[in-house]
Enzyme design. Structure first.
Site, PDB file in Angstrom:
ATOM      1  N   GLU A  71       0.609  -1.182   0.217  1.00 11.98           N
ATOM      2  CA  GLU A  71      -0.097   0.367   0.401  1.00 11.98           C
ATOM      3  C   GLU A  71       0.789   1.423   0.121  1.00 11.98           C
ATOM      4  O   GLU A  71       0.796   1.707  -0.355  1.00 11.98           O
ATOM      5  CB  GLU A  71      -0.638   0.133   1.200  1.00 11.98           C
ATOM      6  CG  GLU A  71      -1.993  -1.306   1.535  1.00 11.98           C
ATOM      7  CD  GLU A  71      -1.859  -2.258   1.144  1.00 11.98           C
ATOM      8  OE1 GLU A  71      -0.889  -2.629   2.183  1.00 11.98           O
ATOM      9  OE2 GLU A  71      -2.374  -3.512   1.253  1.00 11.98           O
ATOM     10  N   HIS A 127     -11.335  -4.490   8.950  1.00 12.29           N
ATOM     11  CA  HIS A 127     -12.210  -4.166   8.656  1.00 12.29           C
ATOM     12  C   HIS A 127     -13.347  -3.763   8.090  1.00 12.29           C
ATOM     13  O   HIS A 127     -14.683  -4.276   7.132  1.00 12.29           O
ATOM     14  CB  HIS A 127     -12.746  -6.056   7.316  1.00 12.29           C
ATOM     15  CG  HIS A 127     -11.452  -6.780   6.454  1.00 12.29           C
ATOM     16  ND1 HIS A 127     -10.152  -6.875   7.772  1.00 12.29           N
ATOM     17  CD2 HIS A 127     -10.691  -6.868   5.584  1.00 12.29           C
ATOM     18  CE1 HIS A 127      -8.666  -7.944   6.969  1.00 12.29           C
ATOM     19  NE2 HIS A 127      -9.657  -8.060   5.835  1.00 12.29           N
TER      20      HIS A 127
HETATM   21  C1  TPP Z   1      -3.077  -4.429   4.922  1.00 12.46           C
HETATM   22  C2  TPP Z   1      -3.351  -5.684   3.792  1.00 12.46           C
HETATM   23  N1  TPP Z   1      -3.971  -5.654   2.365  1.00 12.46           N
HETATM   24  C3  TPP Z   1      -4.643  -5.766   2.092  1.00 12.46           C
HETATM   25  C4  TPP Z   1      -4.918  -6.904   2.406  1.00 12.46           C
HETATM   26  C5  TPP Z   1      -6.203  -7.293   1.503  1.00 12.46           C
HETATM   27  N2  TPP Z   1      -6.161  -9.523   1.504  1.00 12.46           N
HETATM   28  C6  TPP Z   1      -6.519 -10.214   2.189  1.00 12.46           C
HETATM   29  S1  TPP Z   1      -5.763 -11.222   2.774  1.00 12.46           S
HETATM   30  C7  TPP Z   1      -4.477 -11.235   0.525  1.00 12.46           C
HETATM   31  C8  TPP Z   1      -3.672 -12.103  -0.241  1.00 12.46           C
HETATM   32  C9  TPP Z   1      -3.202 -12.697   1.098  1.00 12.46           C
HETATM   33  O1  TPP Z   1      -1.666 -13.095  -0.300  1.00 12.46           O
HETATM   34  P1  TPP Z   1      -0.969 -14.583   0.988  1.00 12.46           P
HETATM   35  O2  TPP Z   1      -0.041 -13.858   1.982  1.00 12.46           O
HETATM   36  O3  TPP Z   1      -0.057 -14.904  -0.371  1.00 12.46           O
HETATM   37  O4  TPP Z   1      -2.220 -15.691   1.968  1.00 12.46           O
HETATM   38  P2  TPP Z   1      -3.079 -16.234   1.510  1.00 12.46           P
HETATM   39  O5  TPP Z   1      -4.129 -16.111   1.381  1.00 12.46           O
HETATM   40  O6  TPP Z   1      -2.288 -16.803  -0.268  1.00 12.46           O
HETATM   41  O7  TPP Z   1      -2.743 -17.386   2.402  1.00 12.46           O
HETATM   42  C10 TPP Z   1      -4.385  -9.721   0.315  1.00 12.46           C
HETATM   43  C11 TPP Z   1      -3.729  -9.339  -0.753  1.00 12.46           C
HETATM   44  C12 TPP Z   1      -4.850  -6.942   3.579  1.00 12.46           C
HETATM   45  N3  TPP Z   1      -6.021  -7.985   4.037  1.00 12.46           N
HETATM   46  N4  TPP Z   1      -3.904  -6.280   3.930  1.00 12.46           N
END
Ligand code: TPP
Ligand code: TPP
Ligand code: MG
Ligand code: MG
Lengths: 363, 371, 363, 371
Positions: free
Chosen positions: C60, C129
């Site tokens: 971000e 959220h």
């Molecule tokens: C600071 C922040 N930015 C964006 C998000 C939205 N978000 C939730 S899960 C996710 C993906 C995360 O991917 P990863 O770390 O690979 O975990 P996975 O879902 O694959 O287990 C995102 C971008 C968030 N929760 N927090």
């Protein structure tokens, strides 16, 4: 009682807290520097060791998160931000994490964290080295916010912040560091949430925050010469703030000036003024006045800086304005005019502008 | 407390297992690291418990009974099972949005999880967190929250607390591949190396962050090397091989407990379901459909089961039945539990202030309490 | 005029802006996903190419900084944050950088940036959220803030934000996405800083923000059945906000209710209430009422969520309370009591507490 | 626009010069890279101009005439001179708190700098920024601001703008060694690699961040490798050797302009003055006193001068005098210039709204204007 400066009082509070509670440690930027923290942390590293006085890399976010985690794991960390401006990089651990964890887990955990944020302004430092952002943190449920104005409170509120089971933002302004005042030798607590009456009076209530509390006292002295008897409250805690004390005073005087060393819009002064206007409605004999920074970033040049920061005279003038209202009635009062929304202005490349032929109707 | 400054050996851990993105066909003898037979069975049971719980939660979500966003762990069970088996009771675990598996692998109560997901007062977070916010201090789950990378600096802080108090404890943070895109992950790795924190950084690389394949987010496929710049050694293991995961985590935990500092473990794995909810997300990213087919043949639970059968375990069906029974009972209890009282909504804003903060809106508050 | 949903209106505005101005591009999380942005950016990547519709890593801070830099280099970026909660990681580029650069360099540069922040709450998503943090950004000089409540304004204010030479925070709430309403086909601008009168009335002014503007209209309908004629203003822009329109209405009705979908303390409602109380002082016949979220994080369970979010009924009740004040006088009005500062509470390890024998005197 | 996804070669640049922390004795032929003789003289003059300006500013600060915090560049001149010589007019430069040198190396007006430092209305930032906030769009200084790492993502954004518009321009960000401790530096490097941005990342490693030596902040001395994880190649050069810096920057700028993406250049150097102000900060960090003595013998300006004399340039004194004269005249003009009007304080908050925002405090504003 012996006198200490504000900076010395902060330093003494740290030393006594570190001494009396092995859970306390300090982490942040500038802790091993002879000058970084303006004397407020001097030599603590030598006395308590660099394991408990951790000078950190320039990593505001992770360092603050580290402190949140240590608090959750049973420590009492004080995380030090030598400027509030830099702390904007640490909003996630403060606002998303520290503030929420007690609520998120229905009270099963607590975050006994102190976030110490220094406001360091003036001196032609400019927009990114001047900000007093306490209003942000007042807005966030789960945080407490204190802003001591005297050496005694600088010590007592730090002790209170460390003792509190919640995340407390402790904001100290470098403009107060060389102020001197009586400070008790033992460790003591100044209760969070209690304002201090710095001067009793009957005509108008001046509510000051941080160094504006000092200016409010000066203003009261000016007003006294004119036969106006002002009551001065040093708010000390911004969240929770002492509504009973403020309301009781305003109900007595019928006039209020809120003096806040932060920006105007949505600042601390807005909350306090709105609350007074709502809860002391029938006692108010004039609108609540707000003396704040203007809604502009901090300039650098001495001429603009001089114009930017309020003086005691502004508070006194606001008090007179409120009192005039009583005598002369509303028509004498120059009602403020908004300039209204600024007009749309020329683009860098006007030919690229979106079609504006249609202006959407509003009703 | 260990000296803060010094040079960390990058070659402390030498068990790195390079795996392809597309898994090879499952092999019965996976990592070649000896795990005791009885232990393997426990790992399998842990994985099975997670799998069954997740399938239940998928159904609750589908049925609209669970309303909070649920990020399912199906397909990644070997990571949680393997890592948590390497930890001790007093170690702490921190997670993110996809942490049901971590909670269960530590022994968190099934009923507490179901109740939390359903929003019940008896949930592990008191019905305040839902699927994305889990707490189970009694089993060392110190908190899982869904701000990406949110708990990783916190885990480092817990590790610092242990170090300051001279306790032989380790903090372990689980996070996904996308999480390494957050800058404070890198800040945290530097701090952890600098202070030699007893920290395990477990990156579950399931190749996707939400709808994006890793190749849409970076140019190199090298997550185990994320800490190298800062002096945090990294290993890469097949995250669908529970024995390999356990071995890597044991080595890292041992190193941390001995004052050697943090280790990053990249576990290559895949989620069989979509980013959130029960679907499979075949409509996103590059190659997801092909990859899913390939990874399904690499199911960590089935691999472990095959391995156990090859080792001569014949009585696995009994375990399956008992997990089934435990799951059903927990679900029934969670469904029967009450929702929190509406009037609780202002509580716990501040700790030990049972009434919450002063209410800004007195009248509304009274109205709330009257409902 | 054909009807579009709020999400479709946002999408159409994007498409028309991208079409008409090559300087416009969009960057942020979720842009290549079929579901991430709730339909508000659907297929834009296919239509305009992935070079101008950049789905980003989970970074971000840098992504927002990238947009600030591109704006300084002559582009008109829209940086997309699918949740305002995540945008807390981007406070530095927004508050320290984008907001300050025009002022810092005495007007020699401008930052024509749109920061689009989605509020996505309810659905048992919980504290991290759900946040609506618009008050933070109102507080910061140099930023503008808009929060459209209707499909027509969703389109017109996005166009205005892109056309504006300043950084504009555009806040859209997912709770409005499926609302349908008339939207003109061509691109048009809804001027920043102008409120919309959604219902004319004489007895009380209801000032609503975002979906609270919708609830205010519902409340007005309830009140109409009781013979109370409410005027409803949809504020639309929070900074600058339409002080002339609000003050004119309140001077006419003498009663005001501010309905803000954010937290109470130091929120938008504080600024608006304080301003009304100051500038329409002699016209006010009752205290300004504020209907907001309580000062608590968002809970998850359906029972608590239901209690947490205000309904139209709360706004109507606040209006009745204000009007009762006029008829029955202040004594009938139940003045609010603060619980006062929470008491210091037991520590995790009480024996470690700092010495509290001395309580410092306050005067 | 270049393809977004792909693998960047890490070996594109092979001119890395490893230098010790303690500089070796100055050598006349430094990097072995041929720089035209006339060009070397220009570089020397640029460095001299910076040195003299900084010495003036040190005096202004000491005398209390300059009140804003001034972070002096003395000792690091070869970095700014070398890098900026590799850039074209339409390229943009971004800096931080210690950016007088960058501004002057690009050809920024001396008078504009002095006036800005003195808080005068004629300053390059209109007297709104002081030493820490410089702008000179006419010479491609797009902005220097003192939030550590603040402008680096912005520079990446400018690079993105050039790429989107198909312009053959490069953005160049200068920053210090401490800056790599900010997480968004790492985020930015990933974005730059992913989008193959035409970006130069110039890390001026002066071994200190404020009062802390690098060894108090990290465990490894490897800053040129900061981008490796993300696919950003890095080189390390002797930052006190202006020819070496120029060569590295030329290679990186060429690569960027050709669509090859970003490069990180670590320039090893040392500041002869303290972190802020004219003092030398001998009271902080580890080894600072010894290091200063060693580095003073490695003065980039003197090294270059020796080199020029060895090449047969005899008439350097004339240049010295003309720089002296230019500096004196600029200073006099700056001192004579007016301060901004106090009433300007509310202007420029919003662009093109000459009166600033609505004043919250009408009475006060009138008072302001009346002063
Ligand atoms: C600071 C922040 N930015 C964006 C998000 C939205 N978000 C939730 S899960 C996710 C993906 C995360 O991917 P990863 O770390 O690979 O975990 P996975 O879902 O694959 O287990 C995102 C971008 C968030 N929760 N927090
Ligand atoms: C975000 C932020 N954190 C902290 C600071 C305080 N600060 C100013 S300069 C500086 C040191 C930076 O060191 P380095 O990047 O090595 O640059 P140098 O001063 O050596 O040129 C620090 C920590 C800041 N300006 N901004
Ligand atoms: Mg993933
Ligand atoms: Mg440095």
């Amino acid at each position: 009682m012996r006198a200490l400066t504000y900076a010395q009082a902060i330093r003494e509070a740290h030393a006594q807290l570190l001494e009396s509670d092995p859970r306390v440690f300090v982490v942040g930027q500038g802790l091993w520097s002879p000058w970084y923290a303006g004397g407020s942390l001097e030599d603590l590293d030598q006395r308590f060791g660099r394991a408990r006085i951790l000078d950190s890399p320039v990593s505001e976010n992770a360092v603050t998160g580290l402190a949140v985690g240590a608090a959750l794991a049973g420590m009492r960390p004080i995380v030090f931000h030598p400027r509030m401006d830099f702390m904007l990089l640490a909003m996630d651990p403060i606002v998303n994490q520290a503030a929420n964890w007690s609520y998120l887990f229905a009270g099963q955990v607590q975050v006994p964290l102190v976030v110490r944020a220094v406001v360091n302004r003036g001196g032609e430092q400019g927009a990114q080295h001047s900000q007093a952002l306490h209003a942000f943190f007042m807005h966030v449920p789960g945080l407490k916010v204190v802003m001591p104005a005297t050496p005694a409170d600088a010590k007592g509120l730090l002790a209170a912040a460390v003792a509190d089971p919640n995340p407390v933002l402790y904001v100290d302004d470098r403009w107060l560091y060389s102020d001197s005042g009586p400070v008790a030798e033992d460790l003591y607590i100044t209760p969070i949430g209690q304002a201090a009456v710095r001067r009793a009076g009957t005509d108008v209530t001046l509510i000051g925050i941080s160094w504006m509390a000092k200016l409010a006292l000066e203003a009261a002295q000016q007003l006294a010469l004119e036969g106006i008897d002002a009551e001065v409250l040093d708010l000390r805690s911004l969240k929770p703030w002492d509504r009973p004390a403020v309301l009781a005073s305003v109900r007595k005087t019928g006039h209020a000036v809120v003096a806040d060393p932060g920006w105007h819009t949505c600042g601390a002064s807005a909350e306090i003024a709105a609350t007074i206007a709502q809860e002391a409605f029938s006692h108010l004999r004039a609108p609540v006045e707000r003396v704040t920074l203007p809604d502009a970033p901090a300039p650098t040049s001495r001429t603009e800086e001089q114009a930017y920061y309020p003086h005691a005279g502004h508070i006194a003038e606001a008090a007179r304005r409120a009192l005039r209202w009583r005598t002369s009635g509303p028509d004498q009062y120059p009602e403020q005019r908004s300039e209204g929304p600024p007009e749309q202005c020329p683009e860098q490349r006007p030919e690229q502008r979106p079609d504006r032929r249609r202006e959407e109707a509003t009703a | 407390m260990a000296t803060f400054i010094g040079c960390v050996m990058l070659s402390n851990l030498s068990i790195a297992v390079e795996t392809e993105i597309r898994p090879a066909r499952p092999a019965v003898q996976t990592s070649g690291i000896a795990v005791r037979r009885a232990e393997l069975r426990v790992l399998w049971r842990t994985m099975l418990r997670i799998r069954r719980a997740e399938e239940c939660i998928a159904e609750l979500a589908e049925a609209g009974q669970a309303r909070c966003p649920c990020h399912l762990y199906i397909g990644q069970e070997a990571v949680a099972a393997g890592v948590c088996a390497a930890l001790r009771d007093q170690d702490s675990v921190w997670g993110g949005h996809r942490s049901h598996g971590h909670y269960l692998a530590r022994g968190g109560s099934l009923e507490g999880l179901f109740a939390e997901v359903l929003g019940k007062a008896t949930g592990c977070s008191g019905g305040r967190g839902g699927s994305m916010h889990l707490l189970a201090r009694e089993v060392g789950i110190l908190g899982t929250v869904p701000i990406v990378a949110g708990t990783v600096p916190l885990a480092a802080g817990a590790a610092l607390a242990y170090q300051l108090r001279g306790e032989p404890r380790v903090a372990c943070a689980f996070f996904g591949d996308g999480t390494l895109e957050e800058g404070h992950m890198h800040e945290t790795m530097n701090l952890a190396a600098l202070y030699r924190l007893p920290l395990l950084l477990v990156c579950e690389n399931n190749l996707y962050s939400s709808h994006l394949h890793w190749s849409e987010r970076r140019v190199l496929d090298n997550l185990h090397r994320a800490g190298e710049f800062h002096g945090v050694p990294g290993v890469r293991v097949d995250g669908n091989d529970v024995e390999a995961v356990l071995a890597a985590a044991r080595a890292a935990a041992h190193r941390a407990r001995e004052g050697g500092g943090p280790t990053l473990i990249e576990c290559r794995t895949f989620r069989f379901r979509g980013h959130v909810g029960p679907s499979t997300d075949l409509d996103v990213g590059v190659k997801r459909r092909d990859a899913l087919d390939a990874w399904l043949e690499h199911d960590p639970l089935l691999r472990c089961e095959e391995c156990l059968r090859a080792l001569g375990f014949e009585d696995l069906d009994g375990d399956t039945a008992s997990v089934e029974q435990e799951t059903g009972a927990a679900l029934a209890a969670a469904e029967a539990a009450p929702f929190p009282e509406a009037a609780r909504v202002l509580k716990h804003v501040w700790s030990s202030n049972p009434d919450g903060p002063y209410s800004p809106d007195g009248a509304r508050r009274e109205a709330l309490c009257a409902r």
